[in-house]
Write a protein that holds these residues in place. Structure first.
Motif, short mmCIF file in Angstrom:
data_model
loop_
_atom_site.label_atom_id
_atom_site.label_comp_id
_atom_site.label_asym_id
_atom_site.label_seq_id
_atom_site.Cartn_x
_atom_site.Cartn_y
_atom_site.Cartn_z
N ILE A 144 3.80 -35.63 -18.86
CA ILE A 144 4.63 -36.28 -17.84
C ILE A 144 3.87 -36.32 -16.53
N SER A 145 4.01 -37.44 -15.79
CA SER A 145 3.30 -37.60 -14.52
C SER A 145 3.66 -36.47 -13.56
N LEU A 146 2.68 -36.07 -12.74
CA LEU A 146 2.88 -34.97 -11.80
C LEU A 146 4.02 -35.24 -10.84
N ASN A 147 4.11 -36.49 -10.36
CA ASN A 147 5.16 -36.82 -9.40
C ASN A 147 6.54 -36.87 -10.03
N GLU A 148 6.62 -36.91 -11.37
CA GLU A 148 7.90 -36.93 -12.08
C GLU A 148 8.25 -35.55 -12.64
N ARG A 149 7.26 -34.68 -12.75
CA ARG A 149 7.45 -33.41 -13.45
C ARG A 149 8.50 -32.52 -12.77
N HIS A 150 8.45 -32.46 -11.44
CA HIS A 150 9.39 -31.60 -10.70
C HIS A 150 10.83 -32.04 -10.93
N GLU A 151 11.08 -33.35 -10.84
CA GLU A 151 12.43 -33.87 -11.04
C GLU A 151 12.88 -33.66 -12.49
N PHE A 152 11.97 -33.86 -13.43
CA PHE A 152 12.28 -33.67 -14.85
C PHE A 152 12.70 -32.23 -15.11
N LEU A 153 11.92 -31.28 -14.58
CA LEU A 153 12.23 -29.87 -14.78
C LEU A 153 13.54 -29.49 -14.10
N ARG A 154 13.81 -30.07 -12.94
CA ARG A 154 15.05 -29.76 -12.21
C ARG A 154 16.27 -30.16 -13.04
N VAL A 155 16.24 -31.39 -13.59
CA VAL A 155 17.36 -31.86 -14.41
C VAL A 155 17.50 -31.02 -15.68
N LEU A 156 16.37 -30.69 -16.30
CA LEU A 156 16.38 -29.92 -17.55
C LEU A 156 16.91 -28.51 -17.31
N ARG A 157 16.45 -27.86 -16.23
CA ARG A 157 16.90 -26.49 -15.93
C ARG A 157 18.39 -26.46 -15.59
N ARG A 158 18.85 -27.47 -14.88
CA ARG A 158 20.27 -27.53 -14.54
C ARG A 158 21.11 -27.69 -15.82
N SER A 159 20.64 -28.53 -16.75
CA SER A 159 21.35 -28.72 -18.01
C SER A 159 21.41 -27.43 -18.81
N ILE A 160 20.30 -26.67 -18.81
CA ILE A 160 20.26 -25.40 -19.54
C ILE A 160 21.19 -24.37 -18.90
N SER A 161 21.17 -24.32 -17.54
CA SER A 161 22.02 -23.35 -16.85
C SER A 161 23.50 -23.66 -17.06
N GLU A 162 23.84 -24.93 -17.23
CA GLU A 162 25.23 -25.33 -17.47
C GLU A 162 25.57 -25.34 -18.95
N LYS A 163 24.61 -24.94 -19.78
CA LYS A 163 24.78 -24.88 -21.23
C LYS A 163 25.20 -26.23 -21.83
N LYS A 164 24.62 -27.29 -21.28
CA LYS A 164 24.89 -28.62 -21.83
C LYS A 164 24.21 -28.76 -23.18
#
Length: 441
Positions: free
Chosen positions: A127-147
């Motif tokens: 994944i592009s460096l400029n997209e990686r931070h946003e990708f991880l943010r969405v993924l971590r939020r989904s995991i924390s909310e147990k989606k």
């Protein structure tokens, strides 16, 4: 029969064993015959044979069922692999660390990287460096909310350096403790869709700017028209006074000036019509009567140019809702344009009737010089004209009037073959009939 094969064989073997035993026991060793012991022994041997044969048959059935299940699983697995390897979307599976454990063949077409060099690599690597931070943010939020599911759009760089866009649909799997165990999902190439959306956004911005420009130009044109009209009226009046005392030569010049003043007034009038909203009255009108009136009105003028105006109305009554004066202005403009497009004479055919979609369709067909595609594309643009003395506003005003009437217009033209203007209106005739039918019932 195959189902009881073991029982038959083991019972037969038991019976053979009993016969051999009895032969040895009674005929060779000469022991005395004991009915009770013999019957008990025979029953025991046959029971053991039957039970052993039954276990053998059950084992065979179990082995056969397992074999069939294995074949079925193998076949299903082959079919699944065939689907996974031929599907256009990328299918993936990662472990809890985000490392690829499975990728189908589409991955190579999608990224340019081979399966061998991609498996067991972290997905974030692609994944592009400029997209990686946003990708991880969405993924971590989904995991924390147990989606259980999440969807993310991201950009990535292919092996050859090109950037593309993907849409990933992720299914998040958790263990018994609620920790992420891994993911499965698909990746779709949405590069074309993103580019189309960007083009559409850019087009909308351009149209908004052009619309704003036209609005400002309209307001400016209205202001200029009002400001010019007042001094023009004064000039016209004083020139009238000068003409009374002028000599013949001067009068000739003044006539040219008056002619040009009239032309200026015509342009100013059309500018005001274009820029200023006109009060209109919409009502139910019979468009056949309106067209017939326009044809009779312009017929004399057409005859002077050796042109015949022909009308063909499929019905005597075709009702639409609109402003009759504005529509007359449109029809007169179209017929005049047709007359001017036929310097060598010919005929203009005006048709009206109901089309296949239960709408009122009107067409104006001439036998004029026709138009090039470049000219057709510019029709309706303010101040664009092919006439030497045209203002370029007539058709623009007509199109605005038709748009206000929710009418569709189509223009077909070929050089040397003529031009056809087709206009389609919503019919109100059927509504009128329904009301009458309701009254009668």
């Amino acid at each position: 029969m195959t189902k009881y094969k073991g029982r038959i064989l083991f019972i037969a073997a038991g019976a053979l064993l009993i016969i051999i035993w009895d032969f040895i026991y009674y005929f060779v060793l000469h022991y005395s015959f004991n009915m009770q012991i013999d019957l008990l022994f025979t029953t025991l041997i046959l029971f053991i044979g039957y039970y052993t044969g039954k276990n053998y048959d059950d084992s065979n059935e179990t082995v056969s069922a397992l074999s069939k299940s294995e074949e079925k699983i193998k076949r299903l697995n082959e079919e699944l692999q065939l689907v996974l390897q031929n599907i256009s979307e990328v299918v993936f599976h990662t472990n809890s660390k985000g490392e690829f454990q499975f990728l189908n063949q589409s991955w190579e077409d999608f990224t340019g990287y081979s399966l061998k060099e991609s498996l067991h690599k972290n997905a974030m690597h692609f994944i592009s460096l400029n997209e990686r931070h946003e990708f991880l943010r969405v993924l971590r939020r989904s995991i924390s909310e147990k989606k259980e599911k999440t969807k993310i759009d991201f950009s990535f760089q292919m092996r050859d350096g090109r950037y593309r866009w993907g849409e990933v649909n992720i299914k998040l799997n958790y263990d018994d403790d609620g920790k992420l165990a891994g993911t499965v999902g698909t990746i779709s190439d949405i590069t074309e869709r993103v580019h189309n959306e960007e083009e559409l956004l850019e087009m909308n911005e351009t149209l908004a700017i052009e619309s704003q420009k036209l609005s400002v130009a309209g307001q400016l044109a209205a202001g200029i028209a009002h400001e010019v009209r007042n001094p023009l009226t004064s000039i016209n009046g004083f020139l009238q006074l000068l003409r009374d005392d002028a000599d013949i030569k001067t009068k000739e010049y003044l006539e040219i000036v008056f002619s040009e003043i009239k032309r200026i007034e015509l342009v100013l009038s059309e500018l005001l019509i274009l820029a200023k909203p006109q009060s209109v009255t919409y009502k139910r009108i019979n468009i056949v009567e309106t067209l017939d009136h326009v044809a009779k009105l312009l017929n004399t003028n057409a005859i002077l140019y050796n042109i015949e105006i022909q009308t063909a109305f499929k019905q005597e009554e075709l009702f639409i809702r609109g402003d009759e004066n504005q529509l007359k202005q449109v029809f007169i403009n179209l017929v005049k344009n047709a007359i001017e497009a036929m310097p060598h004479g010919g005929s203009i055919r005006i048709h009206a009737g109901m089309n296949d979609y239960n709408k009122v369709e009107i067409s104006f067909k001439d036998e004029g010089v026709g138009m090039k595609k470049q000219v057709l594309d510019k029709l309706g643009e303010p101040f664009f004209t092919t006439k030497t003395k045209g203002t370029g506003l007539g058709l623009t005003i007509c199109l605005r009037i038709l748009r206000d009437h929710s009418a569709d217009i189509n223009v077909q033209s070929e050089q040397g073959e003529g031009t056809t203007f087709s206009i389609i209106f919503e019919a109100v005739q059927q509504q009128g009939r329904k009301k009458r039918e309701q009254i009668h019932t």
